[in-house]
Design an enzyme around this catalytic site. Structure first.
Site, PDB file in Angstrom:
ATOM      1  N   HIS B  24      50.170  47.678 -10.730  1.00 59.81           N
ATOM      2  CA  HIS B  24      49.143  48.773 -10.557  1.00 59.81           C
ATOM      3  C   HIS B  24      49.095  49.885 -11.428  1.00 59.81           C
ATOM      4  O   HIS B  24      48.409  51.015 -11.318  1.00 59.81           O
ATOM      5  CB  HIS B  24      48.977  49.152  -9.126  1.00 59.81           C
ATOM      6  CG  HIS B  24      48.913  48.216  -8.062  1.00 59.81           C
ATOM      7  ND1 HIS B  24      49.002  46.916  -8.145  1.00 59.81           N
ATOM      8  CD2 HIS B  24      48.070  48.205  -6.946  1.00 59.81           C
ATOM      9  CE1 HIS B  24      49.084  46.169  -6.958  1.00 59.81           C
ATOM     10  NE2 HIS B  24      48.313  46.895  -6.053  1.00 59.81           N
ATOM     11  N   HIS B  79      41.259  44.475   2.314  1.00 64.11           N
ATOM     12  CA  HIS B  79      41.451  45.406   1.485  1.00 64.11           C
ATOM     13  C   HIS B  79      40.765  45.077   0.066  1.00 64.11           C
ATOM     14  O   HIS B  79      40.794  43.996  -0.390  1.00 64.11           O
ATOM     15  CB  HIS B  79      42.996  45.830   1.419  1.00 64.11           C
ATOM     16  CG  HIS B  79      43.347  46.891   0.262  1.00 64.11           C
ATOM     17  ND1 HIS B  79      42.697  47.972   0.165  1.00 64.11           N
ATOM     18  CD2 HIS B  79      44.363  46.866  -0.362  1.00 64.11           C
ATOM     19  CE1 HIS B  79      43.250  48.937  -0.776  1.00 64.11           C
ATOM     20  NE2 HIS B  79      44.271  48.261  -1.157  1.00 64.11           N
ATOM     21  N   GLU B  81      41.265  46.329  -2.841  1.00 63.52           N
ATOM     22  CA  GLU B  81      41.987  46.505  -4.261  1.00 63.52           C
ATOM     23  C   GLU B  81      41.989  45.488  -4.885  1.00 63.52           C
ATOM     24  O   GLU B  81      42.089  44.254  -4.360  1.00 63.52           O
ATOM     25  CB  GLU B  81      43.315  47.081  -3.771  1.00 63.52           C
ATOM     26  CG  GLU B  81      43.867  47.795  -5.214  1.00 63.52           C
ATOM     27  CD  GLU B  81      45.152  48.828  -4.765  1.00 63.52           C
ATOM     28  OE1 GLU B  81      45.734  48.734  -3.844  1.00 63.52           O
ATOM     29  OE2 GLU B  81      45.706  49.506  -5.716  1.00 63.52           O
ATOM     30  N   ASP B  83      43.904  43.469  -6.561  1.00 64.20           N
ATOM     31  CA  ASP B  83      44.846  42.293  -6.323  1.00 64.20           C
ATOM     32  C   ASP B  83      44.560  41.703  -4.931  1.00 64.20           C
ATOM     33  O   ASP B  83      45.240  40.429  -4.999  1.00 64.20           O
ATOM     34  CB  ASP B  83      46.311  42.917  -6.364  1.00 64.20           C
ATOM     35  CG  ASP B  83      46.649  44.115  -5.408  1.00 64.20           C
ATOM     36  OD1 ASP B  83      45.527  44.858  -5.169  1.00 64.20           O
ATOM     37  OD2 ASP B  83      47.702  44.373  -5.085  1.00 64.20           O
ATOM     38  N   HIS B 146      46.999  52.034   2.505  1.00 66.33           N
ATOM     39  CA  HIS B 146      47.027  53.220   1.578  1.00 66.33           C
ATOM     40  C   HIS B 146      45.749  53.446   1.224  1.00 66.33           C
ATOM     41  O   HIS B 146      45.628  54.388   0.381  1.00 66.33           O
ATOM     42  CB  HIS B 146      48.218  53.067   0.624  1.00 66.33           C
ATOM     43  CG  HIS B 146      47.908  52.074  -0.536  1.00 66.33           C
ATOM     44  ND1 HIS B 146      47.752  52.247  -1.667  1.00 66.33           N
ATOM     45  CD2 HIS B 146      47.568  50.839  -0.315  1.00 66.33           C
ATOM     46  CE1 HIS B 146      47.666  51.106  -2.344  1.00 66.33           C
ATOM     47  NE2 HIS B 146      47.472  50.228  -1.556  1.00 66.33           N
ATOM     48  N   ASP B 165      48.417  45.677   2.812  1.00 62.54           N
ATOM     49  CA  ASP B 165      49.562  46.519   1.806  1.00 62.54           C
ATOM     50  C   ASP B 165      50.839  46.867   2.671  1.00 62.54           C
ATOM     51  O   ASP B 165      51.682  47.167   2.227  1.00 62.54           O
ATOM     52  CB  ASP B 165      48.749  47.300   1.087  1.00 62.54           C
ATOM     53  CG  ASP B 165      48.355  46.656  -0.212  1.00 62.54           C
ATOM     54  OD1 ASP B 165      48.707  45.670  -0.411  1.00 62.54           O
ATOM     55  OD2 ASP B 165      47.428  47.326  -0.704  1.00 62.54           O
ATOM     56  N   TYR B 193      59.057  49.986  -2.450  1.00 62.62           N
ATOM     57  CA  TYR B 193      57.684  49.788  -2.257  1.00 62.62           C
ATOM     58  C   TYR B 193      56.959  51.146  -1.278  1.00 62.62           C
ATOM     59  O   TYR B 193      55.916  51.733  -1.751  1.00 62.62           O
ATOM     60  CB  TYR B 193      57.317  48.567  -1.424  1.00 62.62           C
ATOM     61  CG  TYR B 193      55.918  48.307  -1.135  1.00 62.62           C
ATOM     62  CD1 TYR B 193      55.128  47.154  -2.073  1.00 62.62           C
ATOM     63  CD2 TYR B 193      55.135  48.700  -0.124  1.00 62.62           C
ATOM     64  CE1 TYR B 193      53.819  47.092  -1.723  1.00 62.62           C
ATOM     65  CE2 TYR B 193      53.835  48.418  -0.218  1.00 62.62           C
ATOM     66  CZ  TYR B 193      53.246  47.395  -0.850  1.00 62.62           C
ATOM     67  OH  TYR B 193      51.701  47.154  -0.709  1.00 62.62           O
ATOM     68  N   HIS B 226      51.856  41.636   0.286  1.00 60.82           N
ATOM     69  CA  HIS B 226      52.835  41.378  -0.865  1.00 60.82           C
ATOM     70  C   HIS B 226      54.235  41.091  -0.304  1.00 60.82           C
ATOM     71  O   HIS B 226      54.945  41.620   0.616  1.00 60.82           O
ATOM     72  CB  HIS B 226      53.122  42.723  -1.614  1.00 60.82           C
ATOM     73  CG  HIS B 226      51.793  43.019  -2.373  1.00 60.82           C
ATOM     74  ND1 HIS B 226      51.420  42.555  -3.507  1.00 60.82           N
ATOM     75  CD2 HIS B 226      50.849  44.109  -2.094  1.00 60.82           C
ATOM     76  CE1 HIS B 226      50.157  42.984  -4.057  1.00 60.82           C
ATOM     77  NE2 HIS B 226      49.888  44.206  -3.249  1.00 60.82           N
TER      78      HIS B 226
END
Lengths: 52, 400
Positions: B24, B79, B81, B83, B146, B165, B193, B226
């Site tokens: 990221h 989410h 984001e 990814d 997050h 996440d 992480y 992840h």
């Protein structure tokens, strides 16, 4: 007095209020309803602190 | 990797990114990562999350291995984001879903990521549920874990919690579950992480864990977006780890983060490290030119003390230190003891600036801030050594 969201850093300025969240300009932080949420991250009123 | 049926009718359709090292744009992912996504083959067929756009072709292949695109009725966006939403627009186009479930904050942000005016958006309020046949999908908002839009999807019949996440680790593996690999390694990677992504939102983690604790959901599979997934007893392991991390516990460890020009500051760092070690506290020396800011943050995360060193350069500190400090401060480390030192040629602003950084991170500063002109002599080394001992004593007292 301005208040800062501890979660995302957004600043509540009483002069501007939060019109999208139903808070008119000129509203002091203490007068905001308890169920109001930070417009950026959705944190609760108790996640805010007076700006130092 | 091909899809894996992880529960009856529930398939992992994610992608393994063996080459990812830059996570990221800010963190290191030295072992690669995975992007976990799921298809539920029930009366209603559901796609939960996607993968980065760069993995689109293999993602389409994985989904197609489970079901035809047109048969997918619902898409869940936990989410936004990229990814996890990198193939969302393509999947909406291919699947023509009847409904797309997204959190209230996600619904607000969606239009800033996609041209989605004609998408069939359903805002999922926390606790909302929908039956898809044998299974039910229940959504829980997890704001700022997050990002503002994050949500969890719980499938009570399958006892499965998809946690976006939260609980992730960056590790590219052919295995899908924690019980198939070294738990010690998972633990290290979870901490890295958390330190680099979740740490600023630790207060939210505590509230979320309390909230889910009260709900007392029956969970036997916990699926982050992840890395490896947790099943059976490992679910409790993951929850306990997050409770520990969020409590911001510190250990008897000190990290010296420094940069150096002509090795004077480095020599001071070594003398401080000797003092710390001689008091029985573990110490890590981290030259910012030898260590990525992400690895430095991973060490700072559970340290009891952070000691900053830089020579004065053009009335400031060296730029590598400013990089690391900007990054570390943003991740809001808590409960640390701090100290600072550095060499200088003429003006000597270094320790004043470093002390300012310690204070903005609310660290408890141990004096003196040691400043040496040009070259540390025997007396400076003694001062540095003594400072190290004092730091170590303070760390031990704090953790006692």
């Amino acid at each position: 007095m301005k208040y800062v969201c501890n979660i995302c850093g957004w600043v509540y300025d009483p002069a501007e209020g939060d019109p999208d969240g139903g808070i008119a300009p000129g509203t002091a932080f203490k007068d905001i309803p308890d169920d109001w949420e930070c417009p950026v991250c959705g944190a609760g009123k108790d996640d805010f602190e007076a700006e130092s | 990797m091909r899809p894996v049926e992880i529960k009856d009718g529930i398939h992992w359709v994610g992608a393994v990114d063996w080459n990812c090292r830059n996570f990221h744009g800010y963190a290191l992912s030295s072992k690669g990562t995975t992007y976990n996504a799921f298809v539920i083959d029930d009366e209603k067929k559901v796609l939960i999350d996607t993968v980065p756009a760069a993995f689109e072709s293999q993602f389409l292949c994985s989904v197609a291995n489970v079901t035809e695109f047109e048969k997918i009725d619902y898409i869940v966006v936990n989410h936004l984001e990229p990814d996890h939403s990198g193939c969302l627009a393509r999947m909406v186009e291919l699947c023509k879903p009847e409904k797309i479930f997204i959190s209230p904050m996600g619904a607000k942000a969606l239009k800033t990521f996609f041209d989605c005016e004609d998408w069939p958006i359903v805002v999922a309020n926390s606790g909302d549920e929908i039956s898809i046949g044998k299974n039910t999908l229940r959504f829980y908002e997890t704001k700022m874990l997050h990002w503002p839009d994050n949500m969890f999807t719980f499938i009570p019949e399958a006892k499965m919690l998809i946690s976006s996440d939260a609980f992730g680790q960056n590790w590219a593996t052919s295995e899908r579950f924690v019980d198939e690999v070294s738990k010690e390694k998972v633990s290290d990677l979870m901490a890295q992480y958390y330190a680099n992504i979740v740490n600023p939102y630790s207060a939210k983690v505590i509230k979320t864990l309390d909230f889910f604790g009260e709900l007392n959901l029956d969970i036997d599979m916990l699926c982050p977006d992840h890395g490896l997934m947790f099943r059976g007893e490992d679910v409790g392991f993951a929850l306990a780890k997050y409770a520990d991390y969020a409590a911001q516990k510190t250990t008897n460890k000190a990290v010296i983060v420094y940069d150096t020009m002509w090795k004077s500051t480095e020599k001071m760092a070594n003398a401080i490290a000797s003092g710390i070690a001689d008091e029985g506290v573990s110490v890590r020396l981290m030259n910012v030119k030898a260590n990525h800011h992400s690895d430095i943050m991973s060490e700072v995360f559970d340290a009891g003390a952070v000691i900053l060193g830089s020579p004065t350069h053009n009335n400031g500190i060296l730029p590598g230190m400013a990089d690391v400090l900007t990054y570390v401060k943003g991740l809001r480390p808590q409960n640390k003891i701090g100290a600072c030192f550095g060499s200088f040629g003429w003006s000597g602003e270094c320790v004043k600036i470093l002390r300012g950084w310690l204070e903005t991170m609310n660290m408890e500063v141990i004096d003196p801030n040691i400043k040496t002109k040009n070259r540390p002599d025997h007396k400076s080394f003694e001062e540095c050594y003594e400072l190290g001992r004092e730091i170590a004593k303070a760390v031990k007292a704090k953790n006692a």
